[in-house]
Motif scaffolding. Structure first.
Motif, mmCIF file in Angstrom:
data_model
loop_
_atom_site.group_PDB
_atom_site.id
_atom_site.type_symbol
_atom_site.label_atom_id
_atom_site.label_comp_id
_atom_site.label_asym_id
_atom_site.label_seq_id
_atom_site.Cartn_x
_atom_site.Cartn_y
_atom_site.Cartn_z
ATOM 1 N N TYR A 233 48.352 39.095 45.874
ATOM 2 C CA TYR A 233 48.256 40.454 45.321
ATOM 3 C C TYR A 233 48.223 40.515 43.796
ATOM 4 O O TYR A 233 47.503 41.338 43.227
ATOM 5 C CB TYR A 233 49.402 41.320 45.857
ATOM 6 C CG TYR A 233 50.786 40.886 45.426
ATOM 7 C CD1 TYR A 233 51.375 41.360 44.259
ATOM 8 C CD2 TYR A 233 51.522 39.991 46.207
ATOM 9 C CE1 TYR A 233 52.637 40.958 43.863
ATOM 10 C CE2 TYR A 233 52.795 39.591 45.826
ATOM 11 C CZ TYR A 233 53.342 40.078 44.654
ATOM 12 O OH TYR A 233 54.595 39.672 44.270
ATOM 13 N N GLY A 234 48.972 39.652 43.106
ATOM 14 C CA GLY A 234 49.011 39.711 41.644
ATOM 15 C C GLY A 234 47.661 39.414 41.024
ATOM 16 O O GLY A 234 47.201 40.138 40.128
ATOM 17 N N THR A 235 47.008 38.375 41.505
ATOM 18 C CA THR A 235 45.688 38.008 40.993
ATOM 19 C C THR A 235 44.639 39.023 41.412
ATOM 20 O O THR A 235 43.749 39.377 40.622
ATOM 21 C CB THR A 235 45.290 36.607 41.500
ATOM 22 O OG1 THR A 235 46.288 35.665 41.091
ATOM 23 C CG2 THR A 235 43.945 36.185 40.945
ATOM 24 N N VAL A 236 44.723 39.499 42.649
ATOM 25 C CA VAL A 236 43.758 40.493 43.139
ATOM 26 C C VAL A 236 43.815 41.762 42.292
ATOM 27 O O VAL A 236 42.778 42.353 41.962
ATOM 28 C CB VAL A 236 44.026 40.823 44.625
ATOM 29 C CG1 VAL A 236 43.183 42.026 45.077
ATOM 30 C CG2 VAL A 236 43.718 39.612 45.500
ATOM 31 N N ALA A 237 45.007 42.181 41.891
ATOM 32 C CA ALA A 237 45.142 43.383 41.056
ATOM 33 C C ALA A 237 44.445 43.194 39.715
ATOM 34 O O ALA A 237 43.770 44.109 39.214
ATOM 35 C CB ALA A 237 46.625 43.708 40.849
ATOM 36 N N LEU A 238 44.577 42.002 39.134
ATOM 37 C CA LEU A 238 43.916 41.709 37.853
ATOM 38 C C LEU A 238 42.396 41.711 38.010
ATOM 39 O O LEU A 238 41.666 42.291 37.198
ATOM 40 C CB LEU A 238 44.365 40.338 37.331
ATOM 41 C CG LEU A 238 45.753 40.231 36.699
ATOM 42 C CD1 LEU A 238 46.057 38.774 36.377
ATOM 43 C CD2 LEU A 238 45.839 41.073 35.448
#
Length: 385
Positions: A233-238
């Motif tokens: 989720y953290g990378t996908v949000a970026l």
């Protein structure tokens, strides 16, 4: 004090101590120690904390109902911070110091894989709630998982993108150094192209990258109808922020690593869909009871990691009851392998590699009435058809 009286008192004390020691040595353990390893801090802490919440709820319910075979569960959870070396340290502590015979964990595939050979060699029953890499259970017959595998959900994503979304051209942006991301990419590609779709752009990045604009510029030029983003989720949000900033407004599709986006992203992930292990909106009685209890305890809805952790405990409870043992790992293992029941994430039986056979759902990211990001059930996808 006279010598005779002193000797009598001393003898009495020795006998009393011996009787107490004998009594203690023959006493049945009051608790069943179950170990846990999860990222309770670090970059994927949402996975670990939510899974632990689900486990804690299950333990609380089982203990309130009298425990297992008259014994209460003591859950001992160690934080591995999403670091495989720390997963190994946590495992060794749980097995040598706490003397657990069963471990739930870890959450990510890399951390889980770091301890599977140890668990198999020492005959410790290990059940991974959410580690989806295929090789997780290769270590041997003491290693199980509660979730489906990467090939399964990669194919689910491919079929959904082609059939449900009606797209014919897909782009993929993935982490070339992450087995989870690579495995999903390979299986999405295989399913999507087998159905008649084409991959018009396939770009990669490395773990820890923050700037994806160069890859997104190439993807935009390929004019895809859907983009597959198989990461956490953290990378996908970026990525989603940069993707929308470039004016790419096509649907984005991902996998269970997206769970946690509702608390860590904004409107950039709308028109996004991801495969998951269950939907809180299911009409299933088991799901609705779980959701109601979870909300009452934590004042929020449970995500799939909470549901998977909850199911792990109940599968272990059922195996311990069926085997008649709470401390014989071989008996527990045999009974767990024969699992055949209804749980929050579906009706579960294990295949020959101790992977659960069950369905998968696609979740849509939506805006709730209060303006906050939320999830909604979109579809159930079956790749066997």
């Amino acid at each position: 004090m006279k010598k005779g009286i002193k000797n009598v008192l001393l003898g009495t004390a020795v006998v009393s101590a011996m009787m107490m020691a004998a009594s203690c040595s023959g006493k049945k353990n009051d608790t069943i120690k179950i170990g846990g390893i999860a990222p309770l801090s670090g970059g994927v802490a949402v996975y670990g904390t939510e899974c632990k919440n689900g486990i804690d709820l299950a333990v609380e319910e089982i203990n309130a109902a009298g425990g297992i075979n008259g014994q209460k569960i003591e859950f001992i959870c160690e934080d591995d911070e999403g670091d495989s070396a720390k997963s190994v340290n946590a495992y060794k502590k749980l097995v040598t110091k706490d003397r657990v015979k069963v471990i739930i964990g870890s959450l990510t595939s890399g951390c889980t894989m770091a301890i599977t050979n140890l668990a198999q060699a020492q005959k410790v029953v290990q059940i991974a709630p959410a580690a989806t890499a295929v090789a997780i259970t290769d270590a041997g017959n003491y290693v199980f998982r509660a979730c489906y595998t990467d090939p399964f959900q990669g194919k689910i994503g491919g079929k959904f993108a082609y059939e449900n979304l009606g797209t014919k051209k897909a782009a993929i942006l993935y982490d070339i150094g992450n087995d989870y991301s690579v495995g999903l990419t390979d299986n999405f590609t295989a399913e999507y192209t087998s159905m008649g779709g084409s991959i018009v752009s396939k770009e990669s990045y490395s773990t820890g990258d923050k700037d994806f604009n160069a890859q997104l510029t190439k993807i935009k030029a390929a004019n895809p109808e859907v983009i597959y983003l198989p990461d956490y989720y953290g990378t996908v949000a970026l990525i989603a922020k940069q993707l929308r900033a470039q004016g790419i407004n096509v649907p984005i599709v991902g996998a269970d690593g997206w769970d946690g986006l509702t608390d860590n992203a904004g409107d950039e992930v709308l028109n996004g869909y991801y495969s998951n292990h269950y939907s809180e909106n299911s009409s299933s009685a088991a799901v609705q009871t779980f959701v109601k209890s979870f909300k009452a305890k934590y004042n929020k809805a449970p995500n799939s990691f909470a549901a998977l952790g909850y199911d792990c405990v109940y599968m272990l409870r059922d195996a311990m009851k069926a085997s008649g043992s709470t401390d014989d790992s071989a008996k527990i293992r045999d009974a767990l392998e024969a699992t055949n029941g209804d749980y929050v994430t579906g009706h579960i039986v294990f295949d020959a590699n101790r992977n659960p056979v069950k369905s998968a759902v696609m979740i849509k990211l939506v805006k709730a009435d209060d303006g906050k990001l939320a999830t909604a059930y979109e579809a159930t996808v079956d790749i066997s058809k």
